[in-house]
Design a protein around this motif. Structure first.
Motif, mmCIF file in Angstrom:
data_model
loop_
_atom_site.group_PDB
_atom_site.id
_atom_site.type_symbol
_atom_site.label_atom_id
_atom_site.label_comp_id
_atom_site.label_asym_id
_atom_site.label_seq_id
_atom_site.Cartn_x
_atom_site.Cartn_y
_atom_site.Cartn_z
ATOM 1 N N HIS A 64 0.800 -1.241 0.000
ATOM 2 C CA HIS A 64 0.000 0.000 0.000
ATOM 3 C C HIS A 64 0.827 1.283 0.000
ATOM 4 O O HIS A 64 0.486 2.243 -0.676
ATOM 5 N N ILE A 108 1.226 -6.609 -4.636
ATOM 6 C CA ILE A 108 -0.041 -6.518 -3.907
ATOM 7 C C ILE A 108 -0.344 -7.900 -3.328
ATOM 8 O O ILE A 108 -0.245 -8.914 -4.023
ATOM 9 N N HIS A 110 -2.810 -9.653 -2.721
ATOM 10 C CA HIS A 110 -3.755 -10.565 -3.375
ATOM 11 C C HIS A 110 -3.274 -11.038 -4.758
ATOM 12 O O HIS A 110 -3.919 -11.861 -5.393
ATOM 13 N N ASP A 129 -7.404 -7.096 5.202
ATOM 14 C CA ASP A 129 -7.634 -6.347 3.962
ATOM 15 C C ASP A 129 -8.914 -6.838 3.307
ATOM 16 O O ASP A 129 -9.088 -8.044 3.086
ATOM 17 N N HIS A 131 -10.094 -6.846 0.366
ATOM 18 C CA HIS A 131 -10.100 -7.530 -0.933
ATOM 19 C C HIS A 131 -9.506 -8.938 -0.903
ATOM 20 O O HIS A 131 -9.212 -9.524 -1.949
ATOM 21 N N SER A 347 -3.723 -2.545 -9.823
ATOM 22 C CA SER A 347 -4.481 -2.937 -8.631
ATOM 23 C C SER A 347 -4.691 -4.448 -8.537
ATOM 24 O O SER A 347 -4.450 -5.184 -9.495
ATOM 25 N N CYS A 348 -5.184 -4.889 -7.359
ATOM 26 C CA CYS A 348 -5.436 -6.320 -7.170
ATOM 27 C C CYS A 348 -6.647 -6.790 -7.956
ATOM 28 O O CYS A 348 -6.910 -7.977 -8.062
ATOM 29 N N CYS A 408 0.186 -1.040 -4.772
ATOM 30 C CA CYS A 408 -1.229 -0.644 -4.884
ATOM 31 C C CYS A 408 -1.379 0.630 -5.709
ATOM 32 O O CYS A 408 -2.413 0.870 -6.320
ATOM 33 N N CYS A 411 -4.535 2.962 -6.802
ATOM 34 C CA CYS A 411 -5.802 2.387 -6.332
ATOM 35 C C CYS A 411 -6.295 3.147 -5.113
ATOM 36 O O CYS A 411 -7.496 3.296 -4.913
ATOM 37 N N LEU A 412 -5.368 3.622 -4.284
ATOM 38 C CA LEU A 412 -5.758 4.426 -3.119
ATOM 39 C C LEU A 412 -4.658 5.408 -2.768
ATOM 40 O O LEU A 412 -3.483 5.158 -3.043
ATOM 41 N N ASN A 430 -10.949 -0.914 -7.895
ATOM 42 C CA ASN A 430 -12.245 -1.422 -7.438
ATOM 43 C C ASN A 430 -13.091 -0.437 -6.630
ATOM 44 O O ASN A 430 -14.204 -0.757 -6.245
ATOM 45 N N ARG A 436 -10.798 8.687 -3.024
ATOM 46 C CA ARG A 436 -10.109 7.399 -3.002
ATOM 47 C C ARG A 436 -8.736 7.458 -3.669
ATOM 48 O O ARG A 436 -7.771 6.887 -3.197
HETATM 49 S S1 SF4 Z 1 -7.865 -2.709 -3.355
HETATM 50 FE FE1 SF4 Z 1 -6.224 -1.389 -3.956
HETATM 51 S S2 SF4 Z 1 -5.383 -0.681 -2.031
HETATM 52 FE FE2 SF4 Z 1 -6.605 -2.471 -1.531
HETATM 53 S S3 SF4 Z 1 -5.182 -4.190 -1.666
HETATM 54 FE FE3 SF4 Z 1 -6.078 -3.979 -3.678
HETATM 55 S S4 SF4 Z 1 -4.672 -2.687 -4.850
HETATM 56 FE FE4 SF4 Z 1 -4.199 -2.461 -2.675
#
Ligand code: SF4
Ligand SMILES: CC(C)[C@H](C(=O)O)[C@@H](O)C(=O)O
Length: 468
Positions: A64, A108, A110, A129, A131, A347-348, A408, A411-412, A430, A436
């Motif tokens: 992150h 990441i 995931h 987390d 996700h 992103s994941c 990440c 994504c954030l 996502n 965000r």
């Molecule tokens: S949603 Fe975004 S911030 Fe959360 S784990 Fe996945 S890539 Fe990282």
């Protein structure tokens, strides 16, 4: 008694049944850690003078807070630096395997678990987390947990859990060319709403799901949480077994055969019933994009911004008005006319090799529109390496996109990759909540194909629009 897939995995992990209102105690097979939600849990262990129960079932990565450029330099932002250094110290002290920035298996969380073959059918997988639902694509029961639960799993390798309800998401038919897993899940969330999955474990089934690759299945399960669900699952099949086979942590030899024999039992029984069922016809789907500030505010790309006055439900009307004002959009505007400043591919949800291939295919020989910046951020360093071996980095760079290190990213807003206030993005991530991707940033969630086509035209577009 006939059971659903989720019920089978649950029951196989009950260490102790709760009596009355008490939750069941479940064994946890895999615990994933990252820098954001682990520090207090480690502190708690330290205070209680406890060790990690199963460091061998625990693995950590930095994702992150990591920058995606200049990763050989110290992290400039003091908060991010502290976060990452704390994870390193904790993992060293408690004996947890960590993949730090620059390591081939870093990325990441995931993306890393499945890539290493750690995520397997029938497992219970947790991570601090939301996700974590991504791992359900393998027929694992996988869900996000809070920091105090992270500490509980660290100390005991178990977790008290309350029962869930089951919902079948039947996606029948076949996807048209140019329509992807991301469009399926955005359509599902638009249909059931961001609270529609609350209290449920979703099971995605039907021919369109069976025909998805593993990576596409991960995209679908990843966003289960955006429908409010506790988890999302897909029954394992040959596609799953092929994906896992030969990965570093996959079983081998006789263990492999035994594992596959067990995994094949992980299907919802024919006569099992779900607490709820939803049907989606894949043939009818077209590329989907969001126009608002939650992942359920989405429409087919060919539609126009809705008029809040036409929305009967008062809560939804108010939410739409608020979203349009934040997004700076007018009712009636065709979605295809919306101009973006930034395109984020990563992103994941959509930062895996197939996502990069799909986008590169669209971008090949074309150029990102003037005034648009495109960030391409592989989900892990291994994905990055593979992409470079395939020459995808060149396609992106020749098209004028930026080719980044893994994390990440945009994504954030926890690292330097952010939107400026008022900036608008097409993003393969996502979440499109206010702020965000950076304070005042405006996000449209899209598939990798739509992201690439949008980068070329500068307005929300599908690859088919590039042929005109
Ligand atoms: S949603 Fe975004 S911030 Fe959360 S784990 Fe996945 S890539 Fe990282
Ligand atoms: C930082 C982390 C706790 C968070 C999550 O739980 O999902 C993040 O990954 C996100 O996507 O918002």
């Amino acid at each position: 008694m006939s059971r659903t897939l989720a019920e089978k995995v649950w029951e196989a992990h009950v260490v102790r049944h709760g009596s009355g209102a008490e939750p069941d105690l479940l064994y946890i097979d895999l615990h994933l850690l990252h820098e954001v939600t682990s520090p207090q849990a480690f502190d708690g262990l330290r205070l209680a003078n406890r060790k990690l129960r199963r460091p061998d079932l625990t693995i950590a990565t930095e994702d992150h807070n990591v920058p995606t450029v200049d990763i050989d330099k110290p992290i400039a932002d003091p908060v991010s630096r502290l976060q990452v250094e704390t994870l390193r110290r904790n993992c060293a002290e408690f004996g947890v395997r960590l993949h730090p920035m620059g390591d081939l298996e870093q990325g990441i969380v995931h993306v890393v678990g499945p890539q290493l073959g750690l995520t397997q059918p029938g497992m219970t997988v947790v991570c601090g987390d939301s996700h974590t639902s991504t791992h359900g694509a393998f027929g694992a029961l996988a869900f996000g947990i809070g920091t105090s639960e992270v500490e509980h799993v660290m100390a005991t390798q178990t977790l008290p859990l309350r029962p869930f309800k089951t919902m079948a998401i039947n996606v029948d038919g076949a996807l048209q060319p140019g329509v992807t897993a991301k469009d399926i899940i955005l359509a599902v969330i638009a249909k059931i709403g961001t609270g529609g999955g609350q209290g449920y474990v979703l099971e995605y089934r039907g021919r369109a799901i069976e025909n998805l690759s593993m990576e596409a299945r991960m995209t679908v399960c990843n966003m289960s949480i955006e429908a409010g669900a506790r988890a999302g699952m897909i029954a394992p099949d040959e596609t799953t077994f092929d994906y896992i086979k030969g990965r570093p942590h996959a079983p081998s030899g006789a263990d492999w055969d035994a594992a596959v024999a067990y995994w094949k039992t992980l299907r919802t029984d024919d006569d099992a019933t779900f607490d709820a069922e939803v049907h989606i016809d894949a043939d009818e789907l077209t590329p989907f994009v969001t126009w608002g500030t939650n992942p359920g505010q989405g429409l087919p790309l060919g539609a126009s911004i809705p008029d809040p006055e036409q929305i009967a439900d008062e809560n939804e009307r108010v939410a739409a008005e608020k979203a349009l004002s934040y997004m700076g959009l007018e009712p009636g505007t065709p979605l295809r006319d919306i101009r973006v400043d930034t395109v984020f591919l990563g992103s994941c949800t959509n930062g895996r090799i197939e996502d990069l291939r799909a986008a590169a295919d669209v971008l090949k020989g074309k150029h990102v529109a003037s005034g648009v910046r495109m960030l391409v951020v592989p989900g892990s360093m291994r994905v990055r390496k593979q992409a470079e071996e395939e020459g995808l980095d060149k396609v992106f760079l020749d098209a004028g996109a930026e080719w980044r290190q893994a994390g990440c990213s945009m994504c954030l807003g926890m690292n330097p990759d952010q939107l400026a206030p008022g900036e608008r993005s097409a993003s393969t991530s996502n979440r499109n909540f206010e702020g965000r991707q950076g304070k005042g940033g405006r996000t449209h969630l899209v598939s990798p194909l739509v992201a690439a086509a949008t980068a070329v035209r500068g307005t929300l577009s599908a690859p088919a629009d590039l042929e005109n």
